[in-house]
Design a protein around this motif. Structure first.
Motif, PDB file in Angstrom:
ATOM      1  N   VAL A   1      22.581 -16.191  58.328  1.00 30.32           N
ATOM      2  CA  VAL A   1      22.034 -17.473  57.888  1.00 30.32           C
ATOM      3  C   VAL A   1      22.035 -17.568  56.365  1.00 30.32           C
ATOM      4  O   VAL A   1      22.344 -18.632  55.806  1.00 30.32           O
ATOM      5  N   SER A   2      21.754 -16.431  55.685  1.00 33.55           N
ATOM      6  CA  SER A   2      21.686 -16.540  54.225  1.00 33.55           C
ATOM      7  C   SER A   2      23.073 -16.678  53.602  1.00 33.55           C
ATOM      8  O   SER A   2      23.200 -17.132  52.470  1.00 33.55           O
TER       9      SER A   2
ATOM     10  N   VAL B   1      25.032 -18.000  65.764  1.00 31.13           N
ATOM     11  CA  VAL B   1      24.683 -18.517  64.436  1.00 31.13           C
ATOM     12  C   VAL B   1      25.558 -19.713  64.068  1.00 31.13           C
ATOM     13  O   VAL B   1      25.069 -20.712  63.540  1.00 31.13           O
ATOM     14  N   ASN B   2      26.850 -19.625  64.366  1.00 30.89           N
ATOM     15  CA  ASN B   2      27.744 -20.761  64.099  1.00 30.89           C
ATOM     16  C   ASN B   2      27.214 -22.025  64.759  1.00 30.89           C
ATOM     17  O   ASN B   2      27.190 -23.095  64.162  1.00 30.89           O
ATOM     18  N   LYS B   3      26.787 -21.868  66.002  1.00 33.57           N
ATOM     19  CA  LYS B   3      26.311 -23.010  66.765  1.00 33.57           C
ATOM     20  C   LYS B   3      25.023 -23.567  66.162  1.00 33.57           C
ATOM     21  O   LYS B   3      24.864 -24.767  65.982  1.00 33.57           O
ATOM     22  N   LYS B   4      24.130 -22.645  65.803  1.00 36.27           N
ATOM     23  CA  LYS B   4      22.849 -23.027  65.246  1.00 36.27           C
ATOM     24  C   LYS B   4      23.023 -23.770  63.916  1.00 36.27           C
ATOM     25  O   LYS B   4      22.356 -24.765  63.650  1.00 36.27           O
ATOM     26  N   ILE B   5      23.962 -23.259  63.100  1.00 34.85           N
ATOM     27  CA  ILE B   5      24.171 -23.861  61.789  1.00 34.85           C
ATOM     28  C   ILE B   5      24.841 -25.212  61.906  1.00 34.85           C
ATOM     29  O   ILE B   5      24.488 -26.156  61.207  1.00 34.85           O
ATOM     30  N   SER B   6      25.791 -25.328  62.822  1.00 37.66           N
ATOM     31  CA  SER B   6      26.480 -26.618  62.936  1.00 37.66           C
ATOM     32  C   SER B   6      25.533 -27.697  63.464  1.00 37.66           C
ATOM     33  O   SER B   6      25.735 -28.886  63.236  1.00 37.66           O
TER      34      SER B   6
END
Lengths: 247, 77
Positions: free
Chosen positions: A53-54, A240-245
């Motif tokens: 995330v960072s 994480v990719n999914k969460k960020i998008s």
């Protein structure tokens, strides 16, 4: 010092592995290795999510980093120091740090130590008194992989998965650099980013090939650990990719 | 013993390290140290300064600190 290493890192892991083996129904050492991998990776799950995330937050600092790169063009050390200071000021840090990588080493060595002797009874002398000694450890996993023997199929599988994992993490970074493109008005910065992207491509093939070469003659149990850990990293990355998008 | 460890760190830095080594240098990988000086450099300096036992112990603690939850930044020996 070898003693400290043995007591602090190797022995707990070895005991954990044997304890899992004792508990797993069907007494399958391969399943025990997979479960141990899961436990270790779950323990480090908060760490890896934080790191992923960072990386995202880094994009906000990109213009300032470019400034520093201009300023300390010829002094790599000063650049490193100034960049770290900048991260600290903004209390972000895009790097995973050394611990998540180095933690792999004792795990691999513990597995190697366990499998090297084909799990002979002598190696069980490292068990703590409260861990029950299994009578006999079968090293054949899932009925067909001999974990104490080398397995070329497993080596290639480990390499292939490593490639996929790097590819997934690269697409995420490329997504980031596209977002930061409008900031790079200075065209002089473009060639350097080109170089680093070719480097990334080299890395994409170099590292998996290295994994295959190293795993080629190692006991399949180690390769199985690498395979399980890589699959876990891929899932983390996708999560994480999914969460960020979404954000 | 001490010289051997220092030599191993140098070899690591020269070839393997994601920060200093030429194999992975310049890759955009985020697998790298969060501190300045990096953990390997910190280990090198602290083993040089404090000797094998204390130096290795300090390095070990540094590596434990070098995780995504630490702030990182400048952290001299």
């Amino acid at each position: 010092m070898g003693f400290l290493y043995h007591e602090i890192l190797y022995r707990p892991l070895f005991n954990l592995l044997i304890q899992i083996y004792n508990l797993v129904p069907g007494a399958d050492f391969g399943v025990a290795i997979i479960i141990m991998t899961l436990i270790i990776r779950l323990a480090f799950f908060p760490l890896s999510i934080k790191a992923l995330v960072s990386q995202k937050e880094l994009t906000k600092l990109q213009p300032k980093i470019k400034e520093l790169q201009e300023k300390f063009k010829n002094d790599k050390q000063a650049l490193g120091q100034a960049t770290m200071q900048l991260y600290k000021e903004h209390s972000i840090n895009p790097f995973s740090g050394c611990l998540p990588i180095l933690i792999q080493l004792p795990v691999l060595i513990a597995l190697y130590g366990a499998l090297r002797n084909g799990l002979k009874p002598e190696s069980l002398n490292d068990l703590y008194y409260f861990i029950s000694r299994p009578e006999l450890i079968k090293t054949v996993a899932l009925g067909f992989i001999d974990l104490s023997d080398k397995s070329h199929v497993m080596a290639i599988l480990a390499g292939a998965l490593q490639w996929f994992q790097l590819k997934k993490s690269n697409t995420m970074q490329q997504g980031q650099s596209k977002e930061t493109l409008p900031v790079n008005k200075n065209k002089n910065t473009l060639p350097s980013s080109d170089i680093s992207s070719t480097m990334n491509k080299q890395m994409l093939y170099f590292f998996p090939v290295m994994v295959i070469i190293i795993a080629w003659n190692l006991p399949a149990g180690l390769t199985l650990y690498w395979v399980a850990a890589t699959v876990f990293s891929i899932l983390e990355q996708l999560y994480v990719n999914k969460k960020i998008s979404k954000n | 013993m001490r010289q051997t460890i220092l030599r191993i760190i140098k070899i690591y830095q020269k070839y393997l390290s994601p920060d200093h080594g030429f194999i992975f240098a310049n890759s955009n990988s985020t697998i790298r140290c969060r501190f300045y000086p990096s953990c390997s450099q910190y280990s090198y300096e602290s083993i040089e300064k404090f000797g094998t036992m204390k130096g290795v112990a300090k390095s070990f603690i540094r590596i434990l600190r070098c995780n995504p939850f630490s702030k990182g930044g400048v952290d001299p020996v």
